[in-house]
Design an enzyme around this catalytic site. Structure first.
Site, PDB file in Angstrom:
ATOM      1  CG  HIS A  26      -6.826  -4.663   1.995  1.00 40.47           C
ATOM      2  ND1 HIS A  26      -7.364  -4.159   3.164  1.00 40.47           N
ATOM      3  CD2 HIS A  26      -5.595  -5.116   2.311  1.00 40.47           C
ATOM      4  CE1 HIS A  26      -6.478  -4.300   4.130  1.00 40.47           C
ATOM      5  NE2 HIS A  26      -5.390  -4.881   3.653  1.00 40.47           N
ATOM      6  CG  HIS A  41      -3.126  -8.711   1.510  1.00 35.31           C
ATOM      7  ND1 HIS A  41      -2.748  -7.966   0.414  1.00 35.31           N
ATOM      8  CD2 HIS A  41      -3.088  -7.876   2.574  1.00 35.31           C
ATOM      9  CE1 HIS A  41      -2.489  -6.723   0.812  1.00 35.31           C
ATOM     10  NE2 HIS A  41      -2.693  -6.645   2.117  1.00 35.31           N
TER      11      HIS A  41
END
Length: 168
Positions: free
Chosen positions: A73, A88
Site C-alpha cells: 500500500h 501512501h
C-alpha cells in the site's frame, strides 16, 4: 557520480530544488484536506494528496526506491536531492494486506515521473469501504528547505504541480 550527472545542470552539489509531478490522474488536494489526521496534521511530514481517477501511480520525481512495503500500500522513494518521499495509497489500506495493490518496482530501482511504481484497483478499495486518496509525504522534513504546492484541483498525471527544495 554517474555518467548522467551532466543532465542535472550545474556541476558540484547538484540541484537542491526538484520539480514535483502529479503521480496519478485526479484531483490534487492540500495535505490538510486528507481525511486522516496522521497525514492532515503533518505528523508524518508535509506533502499533498490526490483523489485518483484511475489506479496507475507514478513517481512524483527523479530518485530511487528505498522501501517497498510487504502490504504493497506504500512505496518509499529517495529523490535525487535527498528528500524522502512516501507514496501512501489510500487511507487505512494497510489492513487490506496487499489485495488491491501491485507494486511494480523494487528497492534500488531508479525512478522518474515516467516510472509507474504501483497500481491499485479502485473498485476493490471502494468495496472495502476505503478512501482512495493517494498521499505524498516528505518523511524527512529536517532535510526539506521549502515545499511549494503550486497546483491543486483536477490534474493529469505528469503535470508539474510544485517544487521541493532540500537543505544542502
Amino acid at each position: 557520480m554517474g555518467m548522467f550527472d551532466f543532465l542535472k545542470g550545474k556541476s558540484g552539489d547538484g540541484d537542491s530544488a526538484q520539480t514535483l509531478m502529479s503521480p496519478v490522474n485526479g484531483k490534487v488536494i492540500a495535505i490538510e484536506d486528507v481525511q486522516d489526521p496522521v497525514f492532515s496534521q503533518k505528523m508524518m511530514g508535509d506533502g499533498f494528496g490526490i483523489v485518483p481517477s484511475d489506479g496507475d501511480i507514478y513517481s512524483p520525481g527523479n530518485g530511487k526506491v528505498v522501501s517497498v512495503f510487504p502490504t504493497q500500500h506504500a512505496v518509499g522513494l529517495l529523490l535525487d536531492n535527498g528528500v524522502e518521499v512516501l507514496i501512501h495509497i489510500g487511507i487505512d489500506t494497510v489492513e487490506l494486506e496487499g489485495a488491491p495493490f501491485d507494486t511494480l518496482v523494487k528497492e534500488g530501482d531508479k525512478v522518474t515521473p515516467e516510472t509507474k511504481v504501483s497500481t491499485v484497483n479502485l473498485e476493490e478499495l471502494a468495496s472495502a469501504g476505503k478512501e482512495n486518496t493517494v498521499i505524498i509525504v516528505f518523511s524527512n522534513m529536517d532535510q526539506v528547505d521549502k515545499f511549494d504546492l503550486s497546483t491543486t484541483g483536477e490534474t493529469a498525471r505528469g503535470t508539474e504541480i510544485g517544487t521541493i527544495s532540500s537543505k544542502k
